[in-house]
Design a protein around this motif. Structure first.
Motif, PDB file in Angstrom:
ATOM      1  N   LYS A  31     -10.738 -24.179  -2.542  1.00 36.07           N
ATOM      2  CA  LYS A  31      -9.898 -25.001  -3.508  1.00 36.07           C
ATOM      3  C   LYS A  31      -8.906 -24.134  -4.175  1.00 36.07           C
ATOM      4  O   LYS A  31      -9.369 -23.203  -4.758  1.00 36.07           O
ATOM      5  N   VAL A  32      -7.616 -24.398  -4.134  1.00 34.07           N
ATOM      6  CA  VAL A  32      -6.604 -23.680  -5.003  1.00 34.07           C
ATOM      7  C   VAL A  32      -6.188 -24.694  -6.050  1.00 34.07           C
ATOM      8  O   VAL A  32      -5.543 -25.784  -5.828  1.00 34.07           O
ATOM      9  N   GLY A  33      -6.461 -24.436  -7.176  1.00 34.17           N
ATOM     10  CA  GLY A  33      -6.109 -25.018  -8.219  1.00 34.17           C
ATOM     11  C   GLY A  33      -4.792 -24.603  -9.261  1.00 34.17           C
ATOM     12  O   GLY A  33      -4.071 -23.865  -8.540  1.00 34.17           O
ATOM     13  N   LEU A  34      -4.734 -25.172 -10.465  1.00 37.98           N
ATOM     14  CA  LEU A  34      -3.485 -24.859 -10.967  1.00 37.98           C
ATOM     15  C   LEU A  34      -3.134 -23.540 -11.454  1.00 37.98           C
ATOM     16  O   LEU A  34      -2.041 -22.924 -11.422  1.00 37.98           O
ATOM     17  N   GLU A  35      -4.244 -22.596 -12.007  1.00 33.96           N
ATOM     18  CA  GLU A  35      -4.004 -21.369 -12.297  1.00 33.96           C
ATOM     19  C   GLU A  35      -3.549 -20.558 -11.279  1.00 33.96           C
ATOM     20  O   GLU A  35      -2.488 -19.781 -11.488  1.00 33.96           O
ATOM     21  N   LEU A  36      -4.253 -20.542  -9.989  1.00 35.20           N
ATOM     22  CA  LEU A  36      -3.789 -19.605  -8.921  1.00 35.20           C
ATOM     23  C   LEU A  36      -2.471 -20.009  -8.276  1.00 35.20           C
ATOM     24  O   LEU A  36      -1.841 -19.254  -7.891  1.00 35.20           O
ATOM     25  N   TYR A  37      -2.425 -21.333  -8.101  1.00 40.81           N
ATOM     26  CA  TYR A  37      -1.143 -21.960  -7.318  1.00 40.81           C
ATOM     27  C   TYR A  37       0.022 -21.668  -8.167  1.00 40.81           C
ATOM     28  O   TYR A  37       1.174 -21.212  -7.907  1.00 40.81           O
ATOM     29  N   THR A  38       0.013 -21.522  -9.717  1.00 41.02           N
ATOM     30  CA  THR A  38       1.075 -21.259 -10.717  1.00 41.02           C
ATOM     31  C   THR A  38       1.418 -19.946 -10.431  1.00 41.02           C
ATOM     32  O   THR A  38       2.545 -19.369 -10.600  1.00 41.02           O
ATOM     33  N   ALA A  39       0.393 -19.047 -10.476  1.00 32.71           N
ATOM     34  CA  ALA A  39       0.617 -17.519 -10.423  1.00 32.71           C
ATOM     35  C   ALA A  39       1.128 -17.068  -9.280  1.00 32.71           C
ATOM     36  O   ALA A  39       2.037 -16.216  -9.000  1.00 32.71           O
ATOM     37  N   GLY A  41       1.949 -19.373  -6.085  1.00 35.73           N
ATOM     38  CA  GLY A  41       2.846 -20.198  -5.183  1.00 35.73           C
ATOM     39  C   GLY A  41       2.334 -20.478  -3.994  1.00 35.73           C
ATOM     40  O   GLY A  41       1.035 -19.978  -3.652  1.00 35.73           O
ATOM     41  N   PRO A  42       2.879 -21.175  -3.354  1.00 35.42           N
ATOM     42  CA  PRO A  42       2.332 -22.041  -2.002  1.00 35.42           C
ATOM     43  C   PRO A  42       2.137 -20.884  -0.738  1.00 35.42           C
ATOM     44  O   PRO A  42       1.278 -21.239   0.065  1.00 35.42           O
ATOM     45  N   SER A  43       2.621 -19.699  -0.984  1.00 35.03           N
ATOM     46  CA  SER A  43       2.345 -18.811   0.129  1.00 35.03           C
ATOM     47  C   SER A  43       0.805 -18.620   0.466  1.00 35.03           C
ATOM     48  O   SER A  43       0.533 -18.023   1.389  1.00 35.03           O
ATOM     49  N   ILE A  44       0.161 -18.632  -0.506  1.00 34.00           N
ATOM     50  CA  ILE A  44      -1.475 -18.147  -0.694  1.00 34.00           C
ATOM     51  C   ILE A  44      -1.973 -19.374   0.410  1.00 34.00           C
ATOM     52  O   ILE A  44      -3.091 -18.970   0.948  1.00 34.00           O
ATOM     53  N   ALA A  46      -1.142 -20.367   3.366  1.00 35.13           N
ATOM     54  CA  ALA A  46      -0.867 -20.054   4.740  1.00 35.13           C
ATOM     55  C   ALA A  46      -2.067 -18.662   4.862  1.00 35.13           C
ATOM     56  O   ALA A  46      -2.568 -18.745   5.934  1.00 35.13           O
ATOM     57  N   GLU A  47      -2.089 -18.117   3.814  1.00 36.49           N
ATOM     58  CA  GLU A  47      -2.985 -16.730   4.049  1.00 36.49           C
ATOM     59  C   GLU A  47      -4.347 -17.264   4.179  1.00 36.49           C
ATOM     60  O   GLU A  47      -5.114 -16.612   4.968  1.00 36.49           O
ATOM     61  N   LEU A  48      -4.890 -18.136   3.295  1.00 37.52           N
ATOM     62  CA  LEU A  48      -6.202 -18.603   3.392  1.00 37.52           C
ATOM     63  C   LEU A  48      -6.474 -19.585   4.708  1.00 37.52           C
ATOM     64  O   LEU A  48      -7.513 -19.167   5.398  1.00 37.52           O
ATOM     65  N   LYS A  49      -5.516 -20.146   5.095  1.00 34.40           N
ATOM     66  CA  LYS A  49      -5.673 -20.643   6.480  1.00 34.40           C
ATOM     67  C   LYS A  49      -5.563 -19.841   7.671  1.00 34.40           C
ATOM     68  O   LYS A  49      -6.406 -20.115   8.466  1.00 34.40           O
ATOM     69  N   ASP A  50      -4.970 -18.711   7.411  1.00 33.62           N
ATOM     70  CA  ASP A  50      -5.178 -17.740   8.415  1.00 33.62           C
ATOM     71  C   ASP A  50      -6.469 -17.089   8.501  1.00 33.62           C
ATOM     72  O   ASP A  50      -6.824 -16.481   9.669  1.00 33.62           O
ATOM     73  N   MET A  51      -7.258 -17.090   7.515  1.00 31.81           N
ATOM     74  CA  MET A  51      -8.643 -16.600   7.467  1.00 31.81           C
ATOM     75  C   MET A  51      -9.480 -17.720   7.900  1.00 31.81           C
ATOM     76  O   MET A  51     -10.727 -17.519   8.002  1.00 31.81           O
ATOM     77  N   GLY A  52      -9.066 -18.913   8.186  1.00 36.05           N
ATOM     78  CA  GLY A  52      -9.888 -19.991   8.950  1.00 36.05           C
ATOM     79  C   GLY A  52     -10.464 -21.026   7.959  1.00 36.05           C
ATOM     80  O   GLY A  52     -11.330 -21.817   8.288  1.00 36.05           O
ATOM     81  N   PHE A  53      -9.790 -20.913   6.655  1.00 30.01           N
ATOM     82  CA  PHE A  53     -10.217 -21.942   5.567  1.00 30.01           C
ATOM     83  C   PHE A  53      -9.571 -23.330   5.583  1.00 30.01           C
ATOM     84  O   PHE A  53      -8.316 -23.282   6.209  1.00 30.01           O
ATOM     85  N   LYS A  54      -9.986 -24.513   5.381  1.00 29.52           N
ATOM     86  CA  LYS A  54      -9.397 -25.398   5.158  1.00 29.52           C
ATOM     87  C   LYS A  54      -9.073 -25.449   3.388  1.00 29.52           C
ATOM     88  O   LYS A  54      -9.907 -24.943   2.774  1.00 29.52           O
ATOM     89  N   VAL A  55      -7.938 -25.919   3.222  1.00 30.16           N
ATOM     90  CA  VAL A  55      -7.484 -25.734   1.790  1.00 30.16           C
ATOM     91  C   VAL A  55      -7.089 -27.099   0.888  1.00 30.16           C
ATOM     92  O   VAL A  55      -6.565 -27.776   1.255  1.00 30.16           O
ATOM     93  N   PHE A  56      -8.085 -27.003  -0.139  1.00 30.31           N
ATOM     94  CA  PHE A  56      -7.768 -28.403  -0.870  1.00 30.31           C
ATOM     95  C   PHE A  56      -6.810 -27.814  -2.106  1.00 30.31           C
ATOM     96  O   PHE A  56      -7.211 -26.924  -2.965  1.00 30.31           O
ATOM     97  N   VAL A  57      -5.562 -28.365  -2.065  1.00 35.12           N
ATOM     98  CA  VAL A  57      -4.671 -28.006  -3.149  1.00 35.12           C
ATOM     99  C   VAL A  57      -5.096 -29.042  -4.359  1.00 35.12           C
ATOM    100  O   VAL A  57      -4.520 -30.169  -4.377  1.00 35.12           O
TER     101      VAL A  57
END
Length: 233
Positions: A31-39, A41-44, A46-57
């Motif tokens: 999960k990427v929440g408000l703190e990390l997303y605000t710090a 941005g959305p580019s993270i 793609a990096e998490l998905k490249d590692m094989g994760f599904k991402v809950f925004v």
């Protein structure tokens, strides 16, 4: 089978990605929440998905319908596999959110759209409930509204998951934050253990600090998964 979502609630990318590398191959969802997303941005995403994760925004959108439509569209375009909105935004906002998701979804890959009912950090003292109304009553009312408007499910406490399933159907998803291996002293109030939440009908269980602040985060995640499985044996 319920799935574990580990919350990467960190203030910067370096810490989040270090934890992601630790958990890669053990958990499917982060999960990427408000703190990390605000710090970061959305580019993270793609990096998490490249590692094989599904991402809950987990940004809990709540605004006028057109703004939420655009926000959901942007989140899905950035790679979100699941996004959430506040059901209290009303029917038109929920419909607009679905439109935004559909506009950005790729063929054969439609992310999940969930509605937030009542935050698990809140209890009766935090809410302007009507006389005789309980939190469970409010959650069910919001869940029913979300189901009738086409959401895929809701974010709710595990304490309300069984009633939500009974009211909205077994295919209506329940994502439950506030999952703890044992009693914890923190800002979550309506909490459950992994086994309890799965038994109650939760489809996704969100755990943050009990995993990420553990001395061995990978082992902590495995303990969550083991307890989740034990409830189905």
């Amino acid at each position: 089978m319920a799935e574990l979502v580990v919350a990467l609630d960190f203030p910067d990318k370096a810490q989040a990605m270090e934890m992601a590398r630790t958990l890669a191959g053990t958990v499917t969802w982060v999960k990427v929440g408000l703190e990390l997303y605000t710090a970061q941005g959305p580019s993270i995403l793609a990096e998490l998905k490249d590692m094989g994760f599904k991402v809950f925004v987990d940004l809990k959108f709540l605004d006028i319908p057109n703004t939420v439509r655009g926000a959901v569209r942007s989140a899905v375009s950035a790679g979100a596999d699941m996004v959430n909105i506040h059901i209290t935004g009303g029917e038109r906002m929920m419909i607009a959110a679905r439109q935004g998701l559909d506009e950005a979804a790729s063929p054969g890959n439609k992310p999940l759209l969930l509605g937030v009912t009542v935050l698990t950090s809140m209890d009766e003292n935090d809410l302007p409930l009507a006389p005789g109304q309980s939190i469970a009553d409010l959650v069910l009312s919001l869940a029913k509204a979300g189901s009738e408007t086409g959401l895929d499910g809701v974010v709710c406490s595990g304490h309300e998951a069984t009633a939500v399933k009974k009211t909205c159907g077994n295919n209506f998803l329940c994502l439950t934050p506030g999952i703890r291996l044992a009693e914890a002293d923190d800002d979550q109030r309506r909490v459950m253990t992994p086994a309890q939440a799965v038994a109650a009908g939760a489809d996704f269980l969100v755990a943050g600090r009990p995993v990420t602040l553990a001395s061995d985060p990978k082992q902590a995640a495995l303990s969550f998964l083991e307890q989740m499985c034990s409830s189905t044996l």
